[in-house]
Scaffold this motif. Structure first.
Motif, mmCIF file in Angstrom:
data_model
loop_
_atom_site.group_PDB
_atom_site.id
_atom_site.type_symbol
_atom_site.label_atom_id
_atom_site.label_comp_id
_atom_site.label_asym_id
_atom_site.label_seq_id
_atom_site.Cartn_x
_atom_site.Cartn_y
_atom_site.Cartn_z
ATOM 1 N N ALA A 173 0.831 -1.206 0.000
ATOM 2 C CA ALA A 173 0.000 0.000 0.000
ATOM 3 C C ALA A 173 0.863 1.252 0.000
ATOM 4 C CB ALA A 173 -0.927 -0.006 1.217
ATOM 5 N N VAL A 174 1.966 1.223 0.725
ATOM 6 C CA VAL A 174 2.882 2.369 0.732
ATOM 7 C C VAL A 174 3.554 2.513 -0.629
ATOM 8 C CG1 VAL A 174 5.030 3.270 1.710
ATOM 9 C CG2 VAL A 174 3.268 2.316 3.216
ATOM 10 N N LEU A 175 3.970 1.384 -1.207
ATOM 11 C CA LEU A 175 4.614 1.450 -2.522
ATOM 12 C C LEU A 175 3.652 1.962 -3.594
ATOM 13 C CD1 LEU A 175 6.574 -1.947 -2.484
ATOM 14 C CD2 LEU A 175 7.466 0.346 -2.009
ATOM 15 N N GLY A 176 2.349 1.795 -3.360
ATOM 16 C CA GLY A 176 1.361 2.224 -4.342
ATOM 17 C C GLY A 176 0.862 3.640 -4.164
ATOM 18 N N GLN A 177 1.413 4.363 -3.201
ATOM 19 C CA GLN A 177 0.970 5.739 -2.987
ATOM 20 C C GLN A 177 1.289 6.618 -4.198
ATOM 21 O OE1 GLN A 177 3.067 6.799 0.626
ATOM 22 N NE2 GLN A 177 1.308 6.353 1.926
ATOM 23 N N GLN A 178 0.250 7.206 -4.785
ATOM 24 C CA GLN A 178 0.379 8.220 -5.829
ATOM 25 C C GLN A 178 1.148 7.738 -7.061
ATOM 26 O OE1 GLN A 178 2.099 11.533 -3.683
ATOM 27 N NE2 GLN A 178 0.111 12.144 -2.855
ATOM 28 N N VAL A 179 1.082 6.428 -7.345
ATOM 29 C CA VAL A 179 1.714 5.910 -8.558
ATOM 30 C C VAL A 179 0.732 4.962 -9.244
ATOM 31 C CG1 VAL A 179 4.057 6.109 -7.655
ATOM 32 C CG2 VAL A 179 2.810 3.950 -7.368
ATOM 33 N N SER A 180 1.030 4.601 -10.472
ATOM 34 C CA SER A 180 0.179 3.683 -11.222
ATOM 35 C C SER A 180 0.324 2.259 -10.697
ATOM 36 C CB SER A 180 0.560 3.717 -12.702
ATOM 37 O OG SER A 180 1.856 3.160 -12.880
ATOM 38 N N THR A 181 -0.622 1.406 -11.106
ATOM 39 C CA THR A 181 -0.549 -0.005 -10.738
ATOM 40 C C THR A 181 0.747 -0.638 -11.232
ATOM 41 O OG1 THR A 181 -2.962 -0.220 -10.782
ATOM 42 C CG2 THR A 181 -1.684 -2.239 -11.008
ATOM 43 N N ALA A 182 1.136 -0.312 -12.458
ATOM 44 C CA ALA A 182 2.371 -0.874 -13.020
ATOM 45 C C ALA A 182 3.592 -0.439 -12.229
ATOM 46 C CB ALA A 182 2.507 -0.464 -14.481
ATOM 47 N N ALA A 183 3.650 0.834 -11.839
ATOM 48 C CA ALA A 183 4.792 1.320 -11.068
ATOM 49 C C ALA A 183 4.850 0.656 -9.701
ATOM 50 C CB ALA A 183 4.712 2.839 -10.919
ATOM 51 N N ALA A 184 3.696 0.479 -9.064
ATOM 52 C CA ALA A 184 3.668 -0.178 -7.752
ATOM 53 C C ALA A 184 4.175 -1.614 -7.861
ATOM 54 C CB ALA A 184 2.249 -0.156 -7.193
ATOM 55 N N ARG A 185 3.796 -2.316 -8.920
ATOM 56 C CA ARG A 185 4.283 -3.687 -9.122
ATOM 57 C C ARG A 185 5.794 -3.709 -9.311
ATOM 58 N NH1 ARG A 185 2.159 -6.181 -14.020
ATOM 59 N NH2 ARG A 185 2.711 -8.185 -13.091
ATOM 60 N N THR A 186 6.300 -2.731 -10.045
ATOM 61 C CA THR A 186 7.748 -2.671 -10.288
ATOM 62 C C THR A 186 8.511 -2.448 -8.985
ATOM 63 O OG1 THR A 186 7.414 -1.828 -12.528
ATOM 64 C CG2 THR A 186 9.571 -1.431 -11.516
ATOM 65 N N HIS A 187 8.049 -1.500 -8.166
ATOM 66 C CA HIS A 187 8.706 -1.250 -6.883
ATOM 67 C C HIS A 187 8.687 -2.500 -6.006
ATOM 68 C CE1 HIS A 187 9.289 2.915 -7.723
ATOM 69 N NE2 HIS A 187 8.026 3.282 -7.590
#
Length: 488
Positions: free
Chosen positions: A321-335
């Motif tokens: 949830a923290v990695l997904g803050q204010q980024v796209s779904t794809a970016a959160a998956r990458t992080h």
């Protein structure tokens, strides 16, 4: 509900499957207990008694019906939407805490004495924590007897029994069959692949799978999760080792295939898969309330039985949830994938597509913040979260106090309403979690002529309580995003 005799009798006479798991019917003249929907001949009302749990029926001296198999009913939805000590205890018992840590360990997790927990569970469920755990062990034993070729001695200890004698006595008492007879009855069923455990996860109909499996597939972290051959697959971190689950939607059940490093984890793996897919929900109650709102009624009618996609690992979900803050779904998956590659534990997948367990908070506690390709403020947020999870000051697990967890999250740097409610909805399992500031929710609200501002929408959504997390699923589904549909 079991105390409302007239209502229970009506449910049994109509063989209403919606009440399976809500209560159990025991028949004095036969000594058998059943689901409300049991297809056997309906007994006379004066011969029926009703029990709030299978354990209570067993303690009263009844054995499980061989035809309707009440021990495999969906779990009571009471434990999904309640946040009191009894509900938290039931979630922890399902997660194997009593078998691992005993009643004292359960009580410590809840902040009560063992005597208090015993008294509360007996008062509401007609059985204490040991009896409830014993009923769970009996169901695990039955699954292992019927779906594997394991020697009976191995089954006994894998199911959590202290001795083979206790295993034999419990199976005979609960099912009125010896373990060998149970295996003989199951011999004609198709055998699973070598090393795999194949079973069916029941649910209360209806179930709308598109957003449930679509969300899990669209947000899947490479190496930890994947969609393959019509099934969502993921690695599981379990008390005795790693596991891999494959979950495939079917019209009347979810097909589940498990590969476990240690079969002692079977019960916990099943419980976590059910929690992930929200299979113990009461969709009729949810849909009836939400459909009473004219703005939501067309959405509910179009897709009845939506579930809330949750998680098998609450701490993993909090980190994501923290990695997904204010980024796209794809970016959160990458992080998330970078963290997995650098800090996750390797696993062996017989199917070949999964490679790691998601890293634990302890593994992430020592990471170099400069190695994270995140804005500085989000690095601090992640570090604060990981530290709180690692030192135990934040609990987001099955038995967590929802209000206390929210309050602790709010104390950490970088945690606003969106992140807190995302964790509440998917990790804590609060069915009333609500995200009025989410961009997708705001877009849906505008399209449906609902209030546009978070404060006004929150006031409007008061009528959706206690099922606002399900309203979120319907609102999200108005958008054209991969999370809303099954992968091709």
């Amino acid at each position: 509900m079991h105390e409302d005799t007239e209502r229970c009798v009506r449910a049994v006479r109509s063989k209403d499957a919606r009440f399976d798991g809500w209560f159990f019917t025991a028949v004095r003249t036969t000594g058998i207990y059943c689901r409300p929907s049991c297809p056997a001949v309906t007994p006379r009302p004066e011969n029926m008694t009703f029990h709030p749990s299978a354990a209570a029926a067993q303690q009263a001296g009844y054995r499980a019906c061989k035809r309707c198999r009440p021990d495999t009913s969906p779990g009571s939805p009471e434990w999904n939407h309640r946040a009191d000590a009894v509900a938290r205890a039931m979630r922890l018992i399902a997660d194997g805490v009593v078998d691992r840590d005993g009643v004292t360990g359960l009580a410590a997790r809840l902040g009560y004495s063992a005597r208090q927990i015993e008294r509360q569970l007996n008062a509401e469920l007609g059985a204490g924590p040991l009896a409830l755990a014993r009923a769970q062990r009996a169901q695990t034993a039955r699954l292992l007897v019927e779906t594997t070729a394991m020697p009976m001695g191995d089954v006994a200890f894998a199911a959590g029994f202290a001795s083979i004698r206790a295993f034999n006595d419990t199976v005979r008492e609960v099912f009125a069959l010896t373990p060998s007879a149970l295996r003989e009855r199951a011999a004609r069923r198709p055998a699973p692949a070598p090393g795999a455990l194949a079973l069916r996860l029941p649910f209360r109909a209806p179930l709308y799978p598109d957003n449930l499996f679509g969300h899990l597939a669209a947000t899947a972290v490479p190496g930890v999760e994947e969609w393959r051959d019509g099934a969502y697959r993921r690695t599981l971190r379990l008390p005795h080792g790693a596991g891999i689950a494959a979950l495939r939607p079917a019209p009347d059940h979810v097909a589940c295939t498990l590969h476990l490093a240690d079969v002692r984890d079977l019960t916990i793996a099943i419980s976590r898969c059910r929690r992930l897919l929200d299979l113990d929900a009461d969709p009729v109650a949810v849909d009836e309330l939400l459909a009473a709102d004219p703005a939501l009624e067309p959405l509910v009618r179009k897709a009845p039985g939506r579930r809330v996609p949750r998680t098998t690992d609450p701490e993993e979900l909090a980190v994501r949830a923290v990695l997904g803050q204010q980024v796209s779904t794809a970016a959160a998956r990458t992080h998330a994938a970078r963290l997995v590659t650098a800090h996750g534990d390797p696993v062996r997948d017989p199917g070949g597509g999964l490679t790691h367990l998601f890293p634990t908070p302890d593994a992430l506690a020592g990471l170099d913040p400069e190695s994270l390709r995140l804005p500085r403020a989000r690095r601090a947020t992640l570090q604060g979260l990981v530290a709180a999870l690692a030192d135990g000051s934040l609990d987001v697990g099955a038995g967590a106090d929802w209000d206390a967890a929210r309050a602790r999250l709010a104390e950490l740097p970088g945690f606003g309403p969106w992140t807190i409610e995302t964790i509440a909805m998917r990790a804590l399992g609060d069915p009333d979690a609500f995200l009025p500031g989410d961009l997708g929710i705001r877009a849906a609200a505008k399209a449906l002529d609902l209030p546009a501002t978070p404060a006004a929408l929150t006031r409007r959504a008061a009528a959706w309580r206690p099922w606002r997390a399900y309203a979120v699923q319907h609102l999200w589904a108005t958008g054209d995003h991969a999370v809303n549909r099954l992968p091709a």
